[in-house]
Design a protein around this motif. Structure first.
Motif, PDB file in Angstrom:
ATOM      1  N   MET A   1       0.851  -1.200   0.000  1.00 20.84           N
ATOM      2  CA  MET A   1       0.000   0.000   0.000  1.00 20.84           C
ATOM      3  C   MET A   1       0.890   1.256   0.000  1.00 20.84           C
ATOM      4  O   MET A   1       1.853   1.320   0.750  1.00 20.84           O
ATOM      5  CB  MET A   1      -0.872  -0.002   1.245  1.00 20.84           C
ATOM      6  N   THR A   2       0.571   2.194  -0.838  1.00 15.42           N
ATOM      7  CA  THR A   2       1.394   3.418  -0.867  1.00 15.42           C
ATOM      8  C   THR A   2       1.111   4.253   0.390  1.00 15.42           C
ATOM      9  O   THR A   2       0.030   4.117   0.986  1.00 15.42           O
ATOM     10  CB  THR A   2       1.055   4.262  -2.102  1.00 15.42           C
ATOM     11  N   PRO A   3       2.073   5.084   0.765  1.00 11.37           N
ATOM     12  CA  PRO A   3       1.857   5.926   1.961  1.00 11.37           C
ATOM     13  C   PRO A   3       0.612   6.801   1.838  1.00 11.37           C
ATOM     14  O   PRO A   3      -0.113   6.999   2.824  1.00 11.37           O
ATOM     15  CB  PRO A   3       3.118   6.775   2.037  1.00 11.37           C
ATOM     16  N   VAL A   4       0.367   7.299   0.620  1.00 14.96           N
ATOM     17  CA  VAL A   4      -0.792   8.186   0.457  1.00 14.96           C
ATOM     18  C   VAL A   4      -2.081   7.410   0.719  1.00 14.96           C
ATOM     19  O   VAL A   4      -2.968   7.859   1.444  1.00 14.96           O
ATOM     20  CB  VAL A   4      -0.789   8.800  -0.951  1.00 14.96           C
ATOM     21  N   PHE A   6      -2.438   4.797   2.503  1.00 15.80           N
ATOM     22  CA  PHE A   6      -2.515   4.485   3.923  1.00 15.80           C
ATOM     23  C   PHE A   6      -3.047   5.671   4.708  1.00 15.80           C
ATOM     24  O   PHE A   6      -3.903   5.527   5.588  1.00 15.80           O
ATOM     25  CB  PHE A   6      -1.111   4.095   4.409  1.00 15.80           C
ATOM     26  N   ARG A   7      -2.551   6.870   4.336  1.00 15.01           N
ATOM     27  CA  ARG A   7      -3.028   8.064   5.036  1.00 15.01           C
ATOM     28  C   ARG A   7      -4.524   8.262   4.821  1.00 15.01           C
ATOM     29  O   ARG A   7      -5.255   8.665   5.700  1.00 15.01           O
ATOM     30  CB  ARG A   7      -2.249   9.277   4.548  1.00 15.01           C
ATOM     31  N   HIS A   8      -4.962   7.965   3.589  1.00 21.45           N
ATOM     32  CA  HIS A   8      -6.391   8.117   3.308  1.00 21.45           C
ATOM     33  C   HIS A   8      -7.214   7.146   4.146  1.00 21.45           C
ATOM     34  O   HIS A   8      -8.258   7.515   4.667  1.00 21.45           O
ATOM     35  CB  HIS A   8      -6.653   7.882   1.820  1.00 21.45           C
ATOM     36  N   ARG A   9      -6.705   5.904   4.279  1.00 24.03           N
ATOM     37  CA  ARG A   9      -7.457   4.926   5.067  1.00 24.03           C
ATOM     38  C   ARG A   9      -7.541   5.373   6.520  1.00 24.03           C
ATOM     39  O   ARG A   9      -8.566   5.205   7.171  1.00 24.03           O
ATOM     40  CB  ARG A   9      -6.790   3.553   4.984  1.00 24.03           C
ATOM     41  N   GLY A  14     -10.846   8.964  10.888  1.00 24.69           N
ATOM     42  CA  GLY A  14     -10.748  10.186  11.679  1.00 24.69           C
ATOM     43  C   GLY A  14      -9.370  10.427  12.255  1.00 24.69           C
ATOM     44  O   GLY A  14      -9.217  11.180  13.210  1.00 24.69           O
ATOM     45  N   ILE A  15      -8.363   9.779  11.722  1.00 21.66           N
ATOM     46  CA  ILE A  15      -7.010   9.994  12.245  1.00 21.66           C
ATOM     47  C   ILE A  15      -6.202  10.732  11.193  1.00 21.66           C
ATOM     48  O   ILE A  15      -5.980  10.209  10.102  1.00 21.66           O
ATOM     49  CB  ILE A  15      -6.349   8.641  12.587  1.00 21.66           C
TER      50      ILE A  15
END
Lengths: 293, 280
Positions: A1-4, A6-9, A14-15
């Protein structure tokens, strides 16, 4: 999974970076409250001699230490109950607007800000054997000899009432002001007397607030320390658990014993609060406003 | 125009209620009054009022208890505690007021516990830790210890204030390209000034009155007024009672000034607590 991705997930849950604003406060509380507490537990489990629970065993084996729990509860529970129960009828009467209400609430705040140390000093003067209180009683012929109200249970109890009652009153009256008066008016229209209106409409709506008030007042009364020393009888009837913890840690330098007493104190308090909040969760908590439901 | 005069009728219940309130106030007045009268008394043993009046106890208390440094320490501690807890607490209150995230309840509970715990119960382990790292016994230790209940208090006081602000204002600012820092400094801070003032005054009032934590962590030159008062009282017999009372009156006067200032900004019920009913 790309970092982006992961950030979206994470953001979906809500984090995200904005939560970092919580950081400083969380670090402070973790470093100054959670860590010392865990450290205290660790210290209490490492006494100079004996097994890991020796400090706790010593506390419960020694009647002089063990009885402090009962002593504390004997002072704190009646004081908190009296403060809450007395403030209900008074706050109920003083609902609504009347002249001088703001002055009255302002004056009521004064004893809260005085704090227990000053209250103790004043009680020693006022209730002492030659104080004004005993003089009035003697002059009226109510008693023959001065009543002893200082350096015993009653001194501490009264100091808790003086600081705790205004606190309970202000909280109860703020809860009462949140209850829509039209509910009671509706009851009155349907023919309910004042007792029915109070016990069947107002009190059930107020009860959760009363439970919260009781908890906060109890916390104040449970941690009684300066007045138990100054206006009470710190080696006898008002030897509360905070005195036992303080003596163990700073007079006998028994850090394990002091930490154990402090943790027992916290646990006893949490048990009482847990019971009250558990009972509270059985009550109705919801909107106290009127209108079409 | 005629005015209808309402008849003032007092029922027995009203008598009981007002009687209790009056009794309570008489008690409080007696408590404060006897301290006040005694601090001006020359000799007061077995009479209604003292034999004579003097103001020399104040001068004596001022010198004997070295009140000027004590007042200075109290002031510095209060300002530092209020400043740090507002700086740290307001952003956290913002997150708790606006966001819902996984673990929010746990975080809320962590901030609630220091207020619910008796100060002595966490004060003793805290003081041990602070001594271990060399903070206790100095001003820094007193400030750190007092931050423990103050930061959660600011968070709980500020959360309702922040909830009152319309989030649309912030969204508009973000649409115009403002970053979080700019939203804070230029949108939220001006709107929150009354709340921040209220919270910091309440923290100051609580810190001046906070006995236990300061008592456990203060060294000889970092005592606040209330701790100095306790020491002079528990060492009674060494000092004249009147001198101790003079000090108590100075403490009361300071508290009353703070109270008058506080009540200009906050509602009395807020002074007590502002624990929200339900975090959700």
């Amino acid at each position: 999974m790309t970092p982006v991705a992961f950030r979206h997930r994470l953001a979906e849950r809500g984090i995200d970076a904005q939560l970092l604003l919580l950081g400083p406060a969380a670090v402070f509380v973790a470093a100054l409250f959670v860590y010392p507490f865990c450290y205290g537990i660790a210290v209490s489990l490492q006494p100079v001699e004996g097994g890991p629970f020796a400090a706790y065993q010593a506390f419960f084996r020694d009647a002089y230490q063990r009885d402090t729990i009962a002593t504390t509860l004997r002072i704190a529970l009646p004081a908190a109950l009296l403060n809450v129960l007395a403030s209900v009828p008074i706050a109920y009467r003083m609902r609504g607007r009347f002249r001088g209400k703001r002055v009255l609430t302002t004056v009521l705040v004064v004893p809260i800000t005085l704090g227990t140390v000053l209250t103790a000093e004043g009680l020693l003067n006022f209730l002492g054997p030659t104080g004004w209180f005993n003089r009035v009683l003697l002059a009226l012929g109510v008693v023959d000899a001065p009543v002893t109200l200082t350096h015993n249970y009653w001194g501490v109890f009264l100091s808790l009432v003086i600081t705790g009652f205004p606190f309970a009153f202000l909280l109860v009256s703020s809860y009462l002001s949140g209850i829509d008066p039209s509910l009671e008016k509706a009851g009155a229209v349907l023919g309910a007397g004042w007792a029915q209106r109070f016990f069947r409409i107002t009190l059930p709506l107020l009860a959760p607030g009363l439970a919260t008030t009781f908890c906060l007042t109890f916390v104040l009364a449970f941690s009684v320390f300066p007045s138990a020393i100054l206006v009470g009888d710190p080696s006898g009837t008002t030897r509360v658990i905070s005195i036992a913890a303080y003596e163990a840690a700073y007079v006998r330098y028994d850090y394990a014993g002091g930490a154990a007493a402090a943790i027992i104190m916290g646990l006893v308090e949490l048990v009482v609060i847990g019971v009250v909040l558990g009972l509270r969760s059985l009550l109705y908590t919801g909107s106290t406003a009127g209108g079409k439901g | 125009m005629t005015r209808v005069r309402r008849r003032i009728v007092a029922t027995p219940a009203a008598w009981a209620v007002w009687g209790t309130v009056t009794l309570f106030f008489v008690g409080v007045a007696g408590v404060i009054g006897s301290v006040l009268v005694n601090s001006f008394a020359t000799r007061w043993f077995d009479t209604w009022l003292p034999q004579g009046y003097t103001t020399e106890w104040y001068g004596q208390a001022w010198e004997e208890f070295t009140l000027l440094p004590v007042l200075g320490v109290t002031l510095v501690v209060c300002l530092l505690v209020a400043g740090v807890s507002v700086l740290v607490g307001v952003p956290a209150a913002y997150v708790l007021a606006r966001r819902s995230f996984y673990g929010r309840r746990a975080v809320y509970l962590m901030f609630l516990l220091p207020i619910l715990m008796p100060p002595i119960a966490y004060g003793i382990p805290l003081a041990t830790v602070l001594y271990k790292y060399g903070f206790a016994g100095h001003l820094s230790g007193v400030v750190l210890a007092n931050l423990v209940p103050s930061i959660p208090f600011v968070i709980l006081t500020m959360t309702p204030f922040i909830e009152q602000i319309d989030p649309a204002v912030e969204r508009a600012a973000r649409m115009c390209g403002a970053r979080t820092r700019q939203v804070f400094v230029r949108i939220l801070a001006p709107l929150l000034v009354p709340g921040i003032l209220a919270a910091s005054i309440l923290v100051v009032v609580r810190t001046v009155g906070m006995f236990e934590l300061t008592f456990l962590t203060a060294g000889p030159d970092s005592q606040t007024l209330v701790v100095a008062l306790f020491y002079s009282m528990s060492a009674s017999g060494i000092r004249a009672q009147q001198s101790v009372d003079a000090m108590a009156v100075i403490y009361t006067a300071m508290m009353l000034v703070l109270l008058v200032v506080a009540l200009r900004f906050v509602n009395p019920t807020q002074l007590v607590a502002r624990v929200k009913e339900d975090p959700e």
